[in-house]
Write a protein that holds these residues in place. Sequence first.
Motif, PDB file in Angstrom:
ATOM      1  N   ALA A 204     -50.467  -9.520  11.640  1.00  0.00           N
ATOM      2  CA  ALA A 204     -50.342  -9.935  13.037  1.00  0.00           C
ATOM      3  C   ALA A 204     -51.701  -9.845  13.702  1.00  0.00           C
ATOM      4  N   GLY A 205     -52.267 -10.999  14.059  1.00  0.00           N
ATOM      5  CA  GLY A 205     -53.569 -11.019  14.698  1.00  0.00           C
ATOM      6  C   GLY A 205     -54.700 -10.921  13.702  1.00  0.00           C
ATOM      7  N   ASN A 207     -57.801  -9.621  11.599  1.00  0.00           N
ATOM      8  CA  ASN A 207     -57.996  -8.308  11.004  1.00  0.00           C
ATOM      9  C   ASN A 207     -59.408  -8.179  10.448  1.00  0.00           C
ATOM     10  N   ARG A 217     -52.715  -3.382  12.024  1.00  0.00           N
ATOM     11  CA  ARG A 217     -53.194  -4.414  12.936  1.00  0.00           C
ATOM     12  C   ARG A 217     -54.392  -3.906  13.715  1.00  0.00           C
ATOM     13  N   ALA A 222     -51.803 -10.436  19.564  1.00  0.00           N
ATOM     14  CA  ALA A 222     -51.829 -11.246  18.351  1.00  0.00           C
ATOM     15  C   ALA A 222     -51.319 -12.648  18.650  1.00  0.00           C
ATOM     16  N   VAL A 307     -46.237 -16.608  14.174  1.00  0.00           N
ATOM     17  CA  VAL A 307     -46.699 -15.641  15.169  1.00  0.00           C
ATOM     18  C   VAL A 307     -46.037 -15.937  16.508  1.00  0.00           C
TER      19      VAL A 307
END
Length: 318
Positions: A204-205, A207, A217, A222, A307
Amino acid sequence: MEGTDDDTRARGRGVFIVRNARSGTAVIRSDPAATFAERLPEAVVHELAEDEVFDDVVAKAMESDAPPAVLGVYGGDGSVSRMAGLARRYDRPLLAMPGGTFNHFVRALGLTDVVTAIDAFAADTTVAVGVVEARADDDEPLTVLNVVSVGAYPELIEQRERRSSLGKWLGGVAATWTALRRTEPLTVVLDGRRARVWSVFVSAGRNDPDRVATMQRQEADASELDVRIHHARGSRVRALAALSFGKKTSAVLRAVRLFPRDADVERRVVRELDLRVTPAPGHPSVFVHDGELVERAPEGFRLRCVVVPDALRVYAPS
C-alpha cells in the motif's frame, strides 16, 4: 466522536475495543488493562476468545441498543487489518493500538504504544489512510493495510504454522531450513505475460526502493500500489534472502552477495493489479496479507488488488 463533549471523549464512552491476547506472543509486552481502566474507563473492552472471530464480535456490538461510535483494537497487524475492514464496513474511525510482534501499520503512523494512540484519540486527531482491496477469485475483498504477497514468504509462513507446536521462534527456524531445501518458483500471469517468480509483493503506497519484501508501509496516504516481482533467476538462498526487510540485514546480505540482483527484481507502481497464480506441483496454494495466511484451491487462484485512497480514518498524532 461527533456530538460528544471533551469529557465524554476523554472517558472513552462509545468506544468498543477488541483485545487479541494471542497477538505478540513472541515479545514481552506489558498488560494494557490498567491503561484502559485509567484512560478510557467508560470504553467497552472485549477479550477475544479462542473460538471467536472479529466479524461476529463487532456485528453483535453494532446491533446493540448503543452501537459504538469508535472501533478499537489491541493486537498485531492481522488483528488491526481485520478491524480496519470492519471500521470501513460500519463507517467508524479506528483506534489502533500496538499489541503484536512487529506492528508494521501502527508504527508507520507514529503509534509507538497504547498511550500515544489514546492521546491521539483524546485530542481527536485522525489521519486519512489509503488501503489495498485484495480479492482472491470471487471472494469478498479483503482490506489490506501493509502488503499482499505470493511465493516464498507465504510458503515460509505456511511451513511455520505447521510447526506451531514448536513456538514461533523454533517453528520459524525449522520452516526456514525446510524452505532452503524445497522452495520452488511459482508461475504467475500478469498483463498476459507468463513468468516464473520467487515472490511478488504488493504494498500500500510507495515503499523503500531498495527492498524486495515491502512488509511495512511507508506512508499513510497510499494512492498507488508498489509492486516488487522477484524473478526466479537465482538460487533458493537468494529467494529467502530477499525476504529480509530490515535495512541492516539487507546491507549485510548485499555485502556478501546473497541479496537478489537488481536485474532480477521488477518494480512497478500502479493503481491496480490482476495476477493469476499457479504454485509448483506439491506446493501450497496460498497468499499472505498483513501476516495472515490464506489458503486457496491447489490448482491456483486469481488475485486482484486495487488501491483505495482515503479509505479509513485512524486516530494518530498529527
